[in-house]
Design a protein around this motif. Structure first.
Motif, mmCIF file in Angstrom:
data_model
loop_
_atom_site.group_PDB
_atom_site.id
_atom_site.type_symbol
_atom_site.label_atom_id
_atom_site.label_comp_id
_atom_site.label_asym_id
_atom_site.label_seq_id
_atom_site.Cartn_x
_atom_site.Cartn_y
_atom_site.Cartn_z
ATOM 1 N N PHE A 55 4.227 4.731 6.866
ATOM 2 C CA PHE A 55 3.194 4.146 6.006
ATOM 3 C C PHE A 55 3.589 4.293 4.539
ATOM 4 N N LYS A 56 4.009 5.485 4.163
ATOM 5 C CA LYS A 56 4.431 5.744 2.786
ATOM 6 C C LYS A 56 5.650 4.897 2.430
ATOM 7 N N ALA A 57 6.583 4.794 3.373
ATOM 8 C CA ALA A 57 7.806 4.036 3.116
ATOM 9 C C ALA A 57 7.510 2.580 2.809
ATOM 10 N N PHE A 58 6.510 2.014 3.493
ATOM 11 C CA PHE A 58 6.181 0.604 3.266
ATOM 12 C C PHE A 58 5.273 0.407 2.060
ATOM 13 N N VAL A 59 4.177 1.149 2.024
ATOM 14 C CA VAL A 59 3.139 0.910 1.018
ATOM 15 C C VAL A 59 3.595 1.292 -0.384
ATOM 16 N N PHE A 60 4.410 2.339 -0.501
ATOM 17 C CA PHE A 60 4.788 2.823 -1.830
ATOM 18 C C PHE A 60 6.224 2.468 -2.206
ATOM 19 N N SER A 61 6.763 1.451 -1.564
ATOM 20 C CA SER A 61 8.129 1.025 -1.902
ATOM 21 C C SER A 61 8.152 -0.399 -2.440
ATOM 22 N N GLY A 62 7.016 -0.873 -2.940
ATOM 23 C CA GLY A 62 6.950 -2.239 -3.456
ATOM 24 C C GLY A 62 7.832 -2.427 -4.681
ATOM 25 N N TRP A 63 8.348 -3.630 -4.834
ATOM 26 C CA TRP A 63 9.252 -3.928 -5.940
ATOM 27 C C TRP A 63 8.803 -5.164 -6.731
ATOM 28 N N SER A 64 7.708 -5.794 -6.331
ATOM 29 C CA SER A 64 7.297 -7.048 -6.953
ATOM 30 C C SER A 64 6.789 -6.889 -8.379
ATOM 31 N N GLY A 65 6.412 -5.687 -8.769
ATOM 32 C CA GLY A 65 5.909 -5.462 -10.117
ATOM 33 C C GLY A 65 6.019 -3.991 -10.468
ATOM 34 N N PRO A 66 5.737 -3.624 -11.713
ATOM 35 C CA PRO A 66 5.866 -2.232 -12.159
ATOM 36 C C PRO A 66 5.037 -1.237 -11.357
ATOM 37 N N THR A 67 3.879 -1.660 -10.854
ATOM 38 C CA THR A 67 3.029 -0.733 -10.098
ATOM 39 C C THR A 67 3.451 -0.597 -8.641
ATOM 40 N N GLY A 68 4.267 -1.520 -8.143
ATOM 41 C CA GLY A 68 4.609 -1.538 -6.726
ATOM 42 C C GLY A 68 3.554 -2.192 -5.861
ATOM 43 N N ARG A 69 2.346 -2.406 -6.416
ATOM 44 C CA ARG A 69 1.248 -3.098 -5.743
ATOM 45 C C ARG A 69 0.909 -2.495 -4.368
ATOM 46 N N PRO A 70 0.681 -1.186 -4.307
ATOM 47 C CA PRO A 70 0.457 -0.529 -3.013
ATOM 48 C C PRO A 70 -0.802 -0.983 -2.281
ATOM 49 N N ILE A 71 -1.864 -1.333 -3.007
ATOM 50 C CA ILE A 71 -3.089 -1.767 -2.331
ATOM 51 C C ILE A 71 -2.846 -3.079 -1.598
ATOM 52 N N ALA A 72 -2.149 -3.991 -2.251
ATOM 53 C CA ALA A 72 -1.831 -5.264 -1.602
ATOM 54 C C ALA A 72 -0.939 -5.039 -0.383
ATOM 55 N N LEU A 73 0.068 -4.173 -0.520
ATOM 56 C CA LEU A 73 0.961 -3.904 0.615
ATOM 57 C C LEU A 73 0.198 -3.246 1.764
ATOM 58 N N ALA A 74 -0.695 -2.325 1.439
ATOM 59 C CA ALA A 74 -1.490 -1.681 2.494
ATOM 60 C C ALA A 74 -2.345 -2.695 3.236
ATOM 61 N N SER A 75 -2.816 -3.715 2.521
ATOM 62 C CA SER A 75 -3.676 -4.717 3.169
ATOM 63 C C SER A 75 -2.939 -5.521 4.238
ATOM 64 N N PHE A 76 -1.625 -5.650 4.094
ATOM 65 C CA PHE A 76 -0.871 -6.392 5.104
ATOM 66 C C PHE A 76 -0.875 -5.680 6.454
ATOM 67 N N LEU A 77 -1.135 -4.370 6.431
ATOM 68 C CA LEU A 77 -1.198 -3.614 7.687
ATOM 69 C C LEU A 77 -2.447 -3.957 8.490
ATOM 70 N N LEU A 78 -3.386 -4.665 7.892
ATOM 71 C CA LEU A 78 -4.533 -5.163 8.653
ATOM 72 C C LEU A 78 -4.093 -6.192 9.689
ATOM 73 N N ASP A 79 -2.933 -6.817 9.439
ATOM 74 C CA ASP A 79 -2.493 -7.924 10.275
ATOM 75 C C ASP A 79 -1.364 -7.556 11.225
ATOM 76 N N ASP A 80 -0.459 -6.686 10.793
ATOM 77 C CA ASP A 80 0.623 -6.258 11.675
ATOM 78 C C ASP A 80 1.280 -5.034 11.073
ATOM 79 N N ASN A 81 2.016 -4.292 11.919
ATOM 80 C CA ASN A 81 2.688 -3.091 11.434
ATOM 81 C C ASN A 81 4.182 -3.109 11.721
ATOM 82 N N THR A 82 4.716 -4.310 12.002
ATOM 83 C CA THR A 82 6.151 -4.407 12.259
ATOM 84 C C THR A 82 6.643 -5.784 11.824
ATOM 85 N N TRP A 83 7.946 -5.981 11.972
ATOM 86 C CA TRP A 83 8.586 -7.237 11.557
ATOM 87 C C TRP A 83 9.767 -7.515 12.474
ATOM 88 N N PRO A 84 9.999 -8.768 12.871
ATOM 89 C CA PRO A 84 9.303 -10.013 12.534
ATOM 90 C C PRO A 84 7.857 -10.030 13.040
#
Length: 645
Positions: A55-84
């Protein structure tokens, strides 16, 4: 007031939300696009998000902006927790967020009109519902809603709206319950800004947006100046100072862009006017995400529309300030729009044009239309009918646009028909021809486009990649591509293309040419590294070392591969990248060299800030211990095999 037989504003609001769902429904079957992949593929990097470490590896590793946008990344886990993964799951959630934003906009508009105290409660309700419907059903919002990764923009809008609603509600409570009101307003601005900013950085504009709203409301009922100074003026000033630090009027402040800051500001004047045009004169679809061919303003009259755009925007701004007392909602819509664009459409070196920048900015643009429609409906009986007709047209346009977004291939082909000067669009057409087995047509198309756009490095890299893909590239093709790339404009997509080329070559799928292609690729990288363009980018320089290591490893030169892996590790200074290189060296059959790289990776881990690690330090230490054991075992096996008779 009634809208064509609808009994109440609440019923009309319910019908509007249902209509929005129906209008967007066709687009929910569409796939992932462009930036969805680099932002979401980290879901599967560690076998899926299964525990706190992942969870930490995904949510706090954002690169799209200076903040990493962790809230937005965490929200994607509402839909799936793996890839593809499956894009429609994410798009359904985006649609729900869009509808929720619409409902919050309705509430915010209602509170705004109540604060004005100029109309009846019934009129205020109809105004807010109609303003919500105009925004919610507008086709311009489709690209934000159905482009999965733009949930970041959606959530920034959502939390800004929550902050605005709480602020306006608290403002109405000031006279009756001042203590409760100040707590609500403080929470609105403080927590709202924090949540919005960690969804996307333009959420930091919330205090300024509230300040804009406050400047258009009556002085009666206004919070005391001490509170305004602390919660509105100071944060707004801080954002302004931060943006001022980006001011750099030099000739080349952004080597990775084909425009400087002055050119960006001039061009953005035309772009903002275009945003306004398409918000008030909507269309089904335009160039979509292929905006890299947008004509850059080189001066006030190059093109002439630049000067006209600046004059128009300046006049609009002056009028908005001048009519704040007489027409506060018009003033609010305009000033809120300008304030929302302060971060993404001014001095920061972002790409020039994106529709999603208007998701937040357009919130109150349609409120004046709704206001005057309701106010004058008693005198002009056809106004409610006209409003319903307009909403029907908007909903139908949204449905058509969403239908187009349901098929990625059709969508991209639609975009490229109008984006004739976009290298990325041309690249997509060439890829389409290649995927359909028409290699000759793809080459001819790219050659013609390269002559028309001689500065595009992306087209040069794509043409070489196609020849390598078909196994028809010669040494001369590599040399010519290198000489052109050496002086062409930097493009991040070009770097990605070169990496794809190396992966293709080292994948071994080019048969007898593969070793030759590997040597030609090394020469190509030499040429690019000596370039005055690419040689100044640390991102490219560290990637070059890594690509060289892969090529030498493929050729079988372990010593050179080790040297460049070591150089790449020292340039990346990132534990995950270092361990991946160790694994590549070991998997290729060189465990002794991999062990030496592992020592270097251990040093990188020791020096790396724990806040920048994607997992806990203990987790990395366990991985290093496991790798060391596996590599030593591999060395024993290798030595035993060598000693055997």
């Amino acid at each position: 007031m009634r809208f064509v037989g609808v009994a109440s504003p609440s019923t009309f609001l319910l019908l509007t939300t249902m209509l929005a769902g129906l209008a967007y429904w066709p687009g929910l079957s569409g796939g992932f696009l462009f930036d969805d992949y680099p932002n979401l593929d980290a879901l599967g990097h560690l076998g899926g998000v299964r525990n706190w470490e992942t969870f930490k590896a995904f949510v706090f590793s954002g690169w799209s902006g200076p903040t990493g946008r962790p809230i937005a990344l965490a929200s994607f886990l509402l839909d799936d927790n793996t890839w593809p993964s499956h894009a429609p799951w994410f798009k359904h959630t985006n649609l729900l967020i869009h509808i929720l934003c619409g409902l919050l906009l309705c509430w915010a508009s209602l509170l705004l009109v109540r604060n004005l105290k100029t109309v009846s409660e019934r009129q205020a309700q109809w105004m807010s519902v109609l303003a919500c419907a105009l925004w919610l059903l507008h086709p311009y919002m489709v690209s934000t809603t159905l482009y999965v990764v733009q949930r970041m923009a959606q959530l920034a809008t959502l939390f800004c709206l929550v902050g605005i609603v709480l602020y306006l509600y608290g403002r109405l409570q000031l006279a009756m319950r001042p203590r409760r009101a100040y707590i609500l307003m403080s929470l609105a601005v403080g927590a709202g800004t924090l949540m919005a900013t960690f969804s996307k950085e333009n959420g930091a504009l919330l205090p300024l947006l509230v300040l804009v709203i406050e400047s258009c409301l009556p002085k009666e009922g206004r919070p005391v100046w001490q509170w305004r100074a602390l919660f509105l003026w100071l944060p707004s000033l801080a954002v302004t100072v931060l943006l001022a630090r980006y001011i750099d009027l030099s000739d080349n402040p952004w080597p990775n862009r084909n425009f400087n800051q002055v050119e960006r500001l001039l061009t953005e004047a035309r772009i903002v006017c275009e945003y306004l045009l398409h918000l008030f004169v909507p269309r089904i679809e335009g160039n979509g995400l292929y905006q890299d061919g947008y004509i850059i303003s080189k001066g006030l009259f190059e093109p002439a529309s630049t000067f006209l755009a600046i004059v128009f925007l300046a006049a609009l701004l002056v009028v908005a300030f001048a009519i704040r007392k007489k027409a506060p909602l018009i003033s609010l819509g305009v000033l809120f729009f300008f304030a929302s664009h302060l971060m993404e459409s001014t001095v920061v070196g972002l790409e020039l044009y994106f529709e999603h920048r208007n998701h937040l900015a357009s919130l109150f643009l349609f409120l004046p239309l709704a206001y005057y429609c309701v106010v004058y409906s008693a005198h002009f009986k056809l106004l409610p009918v006209l409003a319903v007709v307009v909403l029907g047209i908007l909903a139908s346009m949204t449905w058509w646009r969403a239908s187009l977004w349901s098929d990625n291939d059709k969508l991209e082909l639609y975009w490229v028909q109008s984006a004739t000067d976009s290298p990325r669009a041309i690249n997509a057409v060439a890829a389409h021809y290649m995927n359909n087995g028409d290699y000759e047509k793809a080459n001819e198309y790219l050659l013609a486009a390269s002559r028309r756009l001689p500065h595009s490095s992306l087209l040069t890299a794509r043409l070489l990649l196609q020849k390598v893909w078909a196994g028809q590239a010669s040494e001369q093709d590599f040399i010519q591509a290198g000489e052109r790339l050496k002086f062409q404009e930097f493009d991040a997509q070009t770097v990605k293309g070169i990496r794809t080329l190396v992966e293709r070559v080292t994948g071994g799928s080019t048969a007898s040419n593969s070793l030759d292609y590997a040597r030609y690729s090394l020469n190509l990288l030499d040429t690019m590294e000596s370039s005055p363009v690419y040689g100044q980018f640390p991102l490219f320089m560290r990637l070059v070392a890594y690509l060289r290591a892969q090529l030498y490893l493929y050729i079988g030169d372990a010593a050179q591969a080790y040297g460049y892996y070591s150089l790449a590790i020292s340039r990346y200074q990132e534990t995950d990248a270092a361990l991946a290189m160790v694994a590549e060296m070991g998997s290729a059959g060189y465990p002794e060299k991999a062990l030496e790289l592992l020592e270097q990776a251990t040093q990188v881990l020791a020096q790396q800030d724990s806040r920048k690690l994607k997992r806990s330090r203990m987790s990395y230490e366990q991985d290093i211990a496991y790798l060391e054991g596996a590599l030593r075992e591999a060395m024993k096996t290798k030595n035993t095999a060598t000693e055997a008779p």
